[in-house]
Design a protein around this motif. Sequence first.
Motif, PDB file in Angstrom:
ATOM      1  N   TYR A  65     -13.573   5.612  -5.092  1.00 31.51           N
ATOM      2  CA  TYR A  65     -12.629   4.501  -5.205  1.00 31.51           C
ATOM      3  C   TYR A  65     -12.891   3.717  -6.486  1.00 31.51           C
ATOM      4  O   TYR A  65     -13.978   3.782  -7.084  1.00 31.51           O
TER       5      TYR A  65
ATOM      6  N   SER B 296      -3.095   0.530  -3.771  1.00 26.09           N
ATOM      7  CA  SER B 296      -2.832  -0.815  -3.249  1.00 26.09           C
ATOM      8  C   SER B 296      -2.685  -1.789  -4.401  1.00 26.09           C
ATOM      9  O   SER B 296      -3.361  -1.671  -5.429  1.00 26.09           O
TER      10      SER B 296
ATOM     11  N   GLN C 279     -11.487  -0.364  -7.996  1.00 25.11           N
ATOM     12  CA  GLN C 279     -10.669  -1.542  -7.701  1.00 25.11           C
ATOM     13  C   GLN C 279     -10.951  -2.644  -8.712  1.00 25.11           C
ATOM     14  O   GLN C 279     -12.013  -2.694  -9.337  1.00 25.11           O
ATOM     15  N   THR C 280      -9.962  -3.500  -8.877  1.00 26.70           N
ATOM     16  CA  THR C 280     -10.081  -4.653  -9.757  1.00 26.70           C
ATOM     17  C   THR C 280      -9.327  -5.824  -9.130  1.00 26.70           C
ATOM     18  O   THR C 280      -8.422  -5.632  -8.302  1.00 26.70           O
TER      19      THR C 280
ATOM     20  N   SER D  28      -6.188  -1.400  -6.285  1.00 25.82           N
ATOM     21  CA  SER D  28      -7.229  -0.430  -5.946  1.00 25.82           C
ATOM     22  C   SER D  28      -6.633   0.957  -5.786  1.00 25.82           C
ATOM     23  O   SER D  28      -5.443   1.122  -5.516  1.00 25.82           O
TER      24      SER D  28
ATOM     25  N   LYS E 153      -7.980   4.747  -3.908  1.00 25.16           N
ATOM     26  CA  LYS E 153      -8.979   5.464  -3.117  1.00 25.16           C
ATOM     27  C   LYS E 153      -8.536   6.918  -2.972  1.00 25.16           C
ATOM     28  O   LYS E 153      -7.354   7.196  -2.771  1.00 25.16           O
TER      29      LYS E 153
ATOM     30  N   ASN F  82       0.849  -1.196   0.000  1.00 29.31           N
ATOM     31  CA  ASN F  82       0.000   0.000   0.000  1.00 29.31           C
ATOM     32  C   ASN F  82       0.887   1.249   0.000  1.00 29.31           C
ATOM     33  O   ASN F  82       1.910   1.286   0.691  1.00 29.31           O
TER      34      ASN F  82
END
Length: 297
Positions: free
Chosen positions: A225, A160, A227-228, A213, A215, A149
């Motif tokens: 945010y 991240s 994310q995958t 991700s 954010k 992170n």
Amino acid sequence: LSYVGLYSKQDIGVFTAQDFGNFFTPSAGNVGSTNTVSPRPGTDLGGFDPVCQNEVERQSISLTTGGYNQCLHTISKRNAHEVRLASEDRIGGIFDYVIGGFYDHNNNPSNLTQETPILFGPTTVGLINLTSILRRGKSTEKSFFGNVNAHLLDDKLELSGGLRYIDFKNSNALFQSSSAGTVQCGEYTDTVQDCIEPTRDAQDTNATIYMGSVKYRLNADTIIYAQTGSSWRPGPRAVGNFSFGPELGGQTARELFYTVVPPEKSTAYEVGIKTSFLDGRGTFNLSAFHQKFKGYP
């Protein structure tokens, strides 16, 4: 540094009565008993474990209904271990991380005996035939993972990313009783002696999955945010086709399509916003999600 371990063992005996109405008379009586008209043999012709008789002796129970039974004895063992190392403080005031390894081993064999009365007349039982089916199965997963992170812009922005490598092996076999052959049935009980050549299945495969991700905190009450990530799990396998074994050329392509399923893979995407109001007493969240599967059974 942290460690989590697990060991479990389940020893289960199951009786399923097949003749509650005592239609086949005279009944054999309680499981494990013997009479001159319908003797309950100590083993079947193949030298298999007589599960019904052995479970009654092992558990000290007496069945009073259903003179003929389908009996199952299974011993399931599992041990799992995970070690992970996580940073206590941020590196350079920006990065924190987690790395580790995971090990999981399952061994779940079972013995099944089907008692079938053999008639010496319209309603007279001459003897009890024992049909035995033994299943042997085990699986092992080894995986290694890492996650990083990054905290930027005074912790308003968080990035991240992580990877996990999975190595998976499993094997399954199904044996049916027979008086011919000397094929060893494998671990579980010393009383198992002879089997017909089993139907078998095995997998030895690996995969790498990922996640990422981002954010961003717009203010104290609002976060946006995206994310995958990907996922993977081994495909289910079915064993037990005694009617068309390797000696006859193996299973047909249509049979294999339904019994040997490839691993399932998926990729997921999500974007959204999270908000709070009234000093945190209320929340409102909105998100959009999409997941694509490959090899879904």
